[in-house]
Design a protein around this motif. Structure first.
Motif, mmCIF file in Angstrom:
data_model
loop_
_atom_site.group_PDB
_atom_site.id
_atom_site.type_symbol
_atom_site.label_atom_id
_atom_site.label_comp_id
_atom_site.label_asym_id
_atom_site.label_seq_id
_atom_site.Cartn_x
_atom_site.Cartn_y
_atom_site.Cartn_z
ATOM 1 N N GLU A 47 -5.944 3.309 -13.370
ATOM 2 C CA GLU A 47 -7.029 2.802 -14.213
ATOM 3 C C GLU A 47 -7.419 3.818 -15.277
ATOM 4 N N GLN A 67 0.842 -1.187 0.000
ATOM 5 C CA GLN A 67 0.000 0.000 0.000
ATOM 6 C C GLN A 67 0.884 1.247 0.000
ATOM 7 N N ASP A 105 -2.931 1.216 -7.769
ATOM 8 C CA ASP A 105 -2.937 0.921 -9.204
ATOM 9 C C ASP A 105 -3.556 2.086 -9.972
ATOM 10 N N SER A 127 -6.246 -1.480 -16.348
ATOM 11 C CA SER A 127 -5.571 -1.144 -15.090
ATOM 12 C C SER A 127 -4.102 -1.539 -15.147
ATOM 13 N N LYS A 172 -10.538 4.344 -18.088
ATOM 14 C CA LYS A 172 -11.880 3.821 -18.342
ATOM 15 C C LYS A 172 -12.528 4.567 -19.499
ATOM 16 N N GLN A 188 2.264 8.164 -4.286
ATOM 17 C CA GLN A 188 1.552 7.920 -5.526
ATOM 18 C C GLN A 188 1.789 9.006 -6.564
ATOM 19 N N THR A 233 -7.751 7.382 -13.480
ATOM 20 C CA THR A 233 -8.001 7.384 -12.043
ATOM 21 C C THR A 233 -6.878 6.642 -11.327
ATOM 22 N N ASP A 251 -12.250 -1.011 -19.543
ATOM 23 C CA ASP A 251 -11.253 -0.416 -18.649
ATOM 24 C C ASP A 251 -9.921 -1.129 -18.778
ATOM 25 N N LEU A 307 -6.350 4.429 -8.213
ATOM 26 C CA LEU A 307 -7.165 3.632 -7.303
ATOM 27 C C LEU A 307 -6.583 3.629 -5.893
ATOM 28 N N GLU A 308 -7.415 3.279 -4.908
ATOM 29 C CA GLU A 308 -6.962 3.252 -3.515
ATOM 30 C C GLU A 308 -5.823 2.254 -3.313
ATOM 31 N N SER A 309 -5.800 1.220 -4.128
ATOM 32 C CA SER A 309 -4.744 0.206 -4.018
ATOM 33 C C SER A 309 -3.395 0.712 -4.509
#
Length: 474
Positions: free
Chosen positions: A351, A313, A349, A370, A353, A319, A343, A368, A345-347
């Protein structure tokens, strides 16, 4: 269940069968050496043949019991399906090889019974007695399944199993004719292979008809019509009867070059590859020897993942510098067909779309993509779920009033909308209340990868949330 799964299950189930047959053969050998070879020669030959056939027959019976009775649970207590040829109708409406396999498998399962019986029981050489035994056997299995909950009593199974026994008997007759006349007689060949030949012609005809159809089949059309008499159907919607049209698209699949692209851009080399039903799995490694896997689906999706890497994380501060690396990597890979919504992502990663734009009446991309990056900017995961939909043409679709009539006539599938819903809760009966709250146009792919308009009808069924899907195209 696919062909590979069926073969794997058969291998698993065959182990106890083989053990039983081996034990039987050992007992037959002991019986022969210690007692029977002292008997008369003619009698010896007949009896040993019968013993061997009996041993094989017992192994076959055990195998059938494993498939139909043993270890099947009790979740289908007193459930019955008495709709004639429903399995074949569902297979046709879905154009599903899996559904057809189930029908064919039930036929093949009883073919050995039709061969064994006349070889073991002289009376079974007469067709009427053989048919009586075959029908009694499958009826016993179906009755046990429905009383124990091990399965559903299906009229189709009764027909398919009996048909398998008849085919087996015809094969026995053909073999007996060849053995008696010392040659293959055309008349006997045609007569005893009539059923499989007829079935082959029917399947061939169905394939020809299907190939001539412009569009494929939608799985939602494989349903049994509901009896709506006595059902309180209501709605507050304005049901327009005006004619309407909607575009149809076709999914374009092109996975050529994916493997070569990833090897070139990510510095990978192939270790092995395996094809399975149109899907492809490739094992690779990088220059440091780290293993990774690429999975390319026949549906047009593909993914890459480094097998031994565990992502950590990352904080927002960590990030931010990775965003530029992600955008740069995407430019290097050149797999994004057009600008897309980006976007983080919270993880951690990234993305991209593209929305589903069925109102464009032209070719468009949707889906999408990722991307997962390590702190050093190298790729550890990549998932590609983008599809190009090619515009085909506009088609006439049902009006809201016509959709309501479909519901009123029971011409819609009952969809199990969550895992907690029991099958019996979906059965519509007299006194039920169904209120329609919305009718929305959406899309789904058919069996030929055409993206067809479908109505999503939602509301409440006996006070609980409910929905169904109806083909919009007339």
């Amino acid at each position: 269940m696919g062909v590979t799964e069926i073969i794997n299950n058969i291998r698993y189930l065959m182990l106890p069968v083989i053990i039983i047959i081996v034990v039987e053969f050992l007992l037959i050998a002991l019986y022969y050496f210690f007692y029977y070879r002292k008997q008369q020669t003619d009698r010896k030959k007949i009896q040993i043949k019968k013993l061997i056939l009996g041993a094989l027959f017992i192994g076959y019976i055990v195998f059938v019991c494993e498939l139909t009775i043993i270890g099947r649970g009790t979740s289908h207590y007193l459930q019955m399906n008495l709709n004639l040829f429903s399995g074949y109708i569902d297979a046709w409406k879905k154009y599903s090889l899996r559904d057809l396999q189930n029908c064919i498998f039930n036929i093949l399962m009883f073919v050995p019974l039709g061969i064994f019986l006349p070889l073991i029981i002289t009376k079974s050489k007469e067709f009427k007695w053989l048919l009586l035994v075959v029908v009694s056997a499958t009826l016993s299995i179906e009755t046990y399944q429905t009383l124990s909950g091990a399965g559903i009593f299906e009229l189709d199974d009764l027909i398919n199993n009996s048909l398998g026994g008849i085919i087996g008997y015809q094969l026995y007759r053909l073999g007996a004719s060849i053995a008696h006349h010392k040659k293959v007689k055309i008349k006997s060949l045609v007569r005893n292979l009539a059923i499989p030949l007829l079935m082959g012609l029917i399947f061939l005809g169905m394939n020809i008809i299907y190939s001539q159809k412009e569009f494929g089949h939608l799985a939602i059309n494989a349903y049994t019509k509901s009896n709506m008499s006595g059902v309180d159907l209501s709605t507050s919607l304005e049901l327009s009867s005006l004619p309407a049209v909607s575009p149809v698209y076709k999914k374009m699949i092109n996975n050529d070059g994916v493997e070569a692209l990833l090897q070139e851009k990510l510095g990978l080399s192939e270790l092995s590859a395996q094809d399975n039903g149109g899907d492809r799995e490739i094992l690779l490694e990088d220059k440091a020897g780290a293993p990774s896997t690429v999975f390319i689906s026949s549906e047009g999706n593909w993914s890459f993942s480094e097998d031994l890497y565990t992502p950590v994380q990352t904080s927002l501060a960590e990030q931010e510098p990775m965003v530029d690396k992600a955008l740069t990597m995407m430019d290097e890979l050149s797999i994004l067909p057009q600008d897309a919504e980006f976007t983080v992502l919270e993880s951690g990663d990234f993305e991209w779309k593209l929305p589903d734009r069925t109102d464009l009446n032209k070719d468009y991309w949707h889906g999408d993509l990722s991307l997962g990056l390590k702190p050093d900017g190298s790729v550890y995961s990549l998932s590609y779920n983008l599809h190009k939909n090619q515009y085909i043409r506009e088609v006439n679709i049902l009006s809201f009033a016509e959709v309501y009539e479909r519901i009123k006539n029971g011409e819609f599938p009952q969809i199990k909308y969550n895992a907690l819903v029991q099958e019996e809760e979906l059965i519509i009966k007299k006194g039920d209340q169904l209120d329609l709250e919305s009718i929305e146009l959406t899309y789904m792919y058919d069996t030929k990868d055409f993206y067809q308009p479908v109505y999503r009808v939602s509301g409440t069924f006996n006070g609980k949330s409910w929905f169904t899907l109806i083909q919009a195209r007339k």
